[in-house]
Design a protein around this motif. Structure first.
Motif, PDB file in Angstrom:
ATOM      1  N   ALA A   1      38.278  33.563  48.137  1.00  0.00           N
ATOM      2  CA  ALA A   1      37.585  32.842  47.079  1.00  0.00           C
ATOM      3  C   ALA A   1      37.459  33.657  45.786  1.00  0.00           C
ATOM      4  CB  ALA A   1      36.193  32.416  47.560  1.00  0.00           C
ATOM      5  N   ASN A   2      37.539  34.988  45.897  1.00  0.00           N
ATOM      6  CA  ASN A   2      37.313  35.838  44.723  1.00  0.00           C
ATOM      7  C   ASN A   2      38.486  36.716  44.346  1.00  0.00           C
ATOM      8  OD1 ASN A   2      34.512  35.019  44.440  1.00  0.00           O
ATOM      9  ND2 ASN A   2      34.111  36.257  46.272  1.00  0.00           N
ATOM     10  N   ALA A   3      39.550  36.735  45.148  1.00  0.00           N
ATOM     11  CA  ALA A   3      40.694  37.607  44.852  1.00  0.00           C
ATOM     12  C   ALA A   3      41.418  37.144  43.604  1.00  0.00           C
ATOM     13  CB  ALA A   3      41.645  37.647  46.036  1.00  0.00           C
ATOM     14  N   VAL A   4      41.998  38.104  42.905  1.00  0.00           N
ATOM     15  CA  VAL A   4      42.691  37.853  41.633  1.00  0.00           C
ATOM     16  C   VAL A   4      44.185  38.056  41.827  1.00  0.00           C
ATOM     17  CG1 VAL A   4      42.900  38.587  39.224  1.00  0.00           C
ATOM     18  CG2 VAL A   4      40.656  38.602  40.351  1.00  0.00           C
ATOM     19  N   ALA A   5      44.983  37.216  41.216  1.00  0.00           N
ATOM     20  CA  ALA A   5      46.445  37.333  41.315  1.00  0.00           C
ATOM     21  C   ALA A   5      46.915  38.654  40.735  1.00  0.00           C
ATOM     22  CB  ALA A   5      47.114  36.170  40.598  1.00  0.00           C
ATOM     23  N   ASN A   6      47.983  39.191  41.334  1.00  0.00           N
ATOM     24  CA  ASN A   6      48.568  40.434  40.824  1.00  0.00           C
ATOM     25  C   ASN A   6      50.070  40.307  40.616  1.00  0.00           C
ATOM     26  OD1 ASN A   6      49.461  40.411  43.446  1.00  0.00           O
ATOM     27  ND2 ASN A   6      48.517  42.366  44.033  1.00  0.00           N
TER      28      ASN A   6
END
Length: 352
Positions: free
Chosen positions: A347-352
């Motif tokens: 729910a909180n991970a950011v794309a890399n």
């Protein structure tokens, strides 16, 4: 009375004119950037520092077939792959020598591209800096170079066609998933999924790497997998010298290498509001990369005055890196991309 500042002896009361004729993006004593001591006799040290810092970031790079940068050979590089021999099921005739077989070698051609970055400092910053900040700048550039080149390899690997989606699991009931968008926060990487991927690699006759397959995994996904009782921490089965960079443990015949650069997808094509994590399972010879040694990665140091008339007052020096890099998937069945979510982190991970 003299006061010692860094490597320079300055007399108290010494004043400096800060009106520098500095170019765009030149670090000055008024900026937040760090300065460098770009002495020529230290270049070998800085070269080694940059390579060491970059190498530590090359997690995706370490399992590929290495090829040196071709000297005077243009921008193309060839990777070779050998087709397996067919079964020899025809019985030999007594006293008759058979025709024998031959190697079936095919080549995959890739084009190298150039990447790089640099930091510029002013002469006043070099004069007044308390620390020998070129070492720190070189380390930062090395890490930047390593993560850049590692991402280039990663992006080639995750574009493979061999993909497995983790099933959803609700109240002990599994539901198969056939697309990235079909995942939800219960679709997590499990030992059962790992065993399925191992079976797939073995069915494709993918050779192991030093006796095991290798998987590149994000820490958020590793969190779920490491809680399984079958998990074996790396220090319990291998000597430190035998560990891969980033290796954290193994399960079901797969050694797991952890990196924050393992691909994370968000947004279009993903389940609403959730990040999707990629875990790459690899067999030996699955892909090829260009090596960072032998001209693949270089440190570039320019001292004050080296720019000639474009730096008429010898006010600027610089340190930077440039690299030639490419990667290519060689045998698709030897690479499996597993896509999953995390109940705790998606729910909180950011794309890399």
């Amino acid at each position: 009375m003299k006061k010692r500042i860094g490597m320079h002896d300055l007399t108290e009361g010494f004043y400096v004119d800060l009106q520098l004729f500095a170019g765009l993006n030149t670090n000055t004593t008024l900026s937040t950037g760090e300065g460098n001591d770009l002495s020529a006799e230290n270049k070998t040290f800085y070269d080694t520092t940059l390579i060491e810092e970059a190498s530590a970031q090359l997690v995706h790079d370490q399992f590929g077939q290495k090829r040196p940068i071709p000297q005077n050979g243009g921008k193309s590089i060839e990777f070779r792959k050998f087709s397996p021999l067919p079964k020899a099921t025809t019985a030999l005739t007594e006293g008759v020598t058979p025709d024998g077989n031959k190697l079936d070698v095919s080549t995959v051609t890739a084009t190298v591209s150039q990447y790089g970055d640099y930091i510029v400092q002013s002469d006043v910053l070099e004069l007044t800096a308390i620390d020998n900040t070129i070492v720190e700048a070189t380390k930062l550039l090395g890490k930047q170079a390593g993560s850049t080149l590692d991402t280039i390899v990663r992006n080639v690997l995750i574009a493979g066609t061999n993909v497995t989606y983790c099933p959803k699991l609700v109240s002990g009931v599994e539901t198969a998933v056939t697309s990235r968008a079909g995942l939800d926060d219960t679709a997590q990487l499990t030992v059962d999924v790992v065993q399925q991927v191992v079976a797939k690699l073995r069915a494709n006759n993918a050779p192991t790497i030093n006796g095991d397959y290798v998987a590149i995994i994000h820490p958020y996904v590793a969190y779920d997998l490491m809680r399984d009782p079958e998990w074996i921490d790396a220090h319990k089965y291998a000597q430190p010298d035998n560990l891969y960079a980033g290796e954290i443990g193994k399960i079901s015949g797969v050694r797991f290498v952890e990196t924050t650069e393992a691909k994370i997808f968000t947004g279009s094509g993903c389940p609403s509001g959730l990040a999707v994590f990629c875990t790459l399972f690899l067999g030996d010879g699955a892909y090829g990369v260009t090596d960072i040694t032998g001209g693949g990665l270089q440190t570039i140091i320019k001292q004050k005055g080296s720019a000639g008339t474009s730096d008429p007052l010898d006010q600027r020096s610089s340190v930077g890196w440039k690299a030639l890099k490419t990667a290519e998937r060689l045998i698709e069945p030897y690479i499996v991309r597993v896509e999953s979510c995390s109940g705790r982190f998606s729910a909180n991970a950011v794309a890399n």
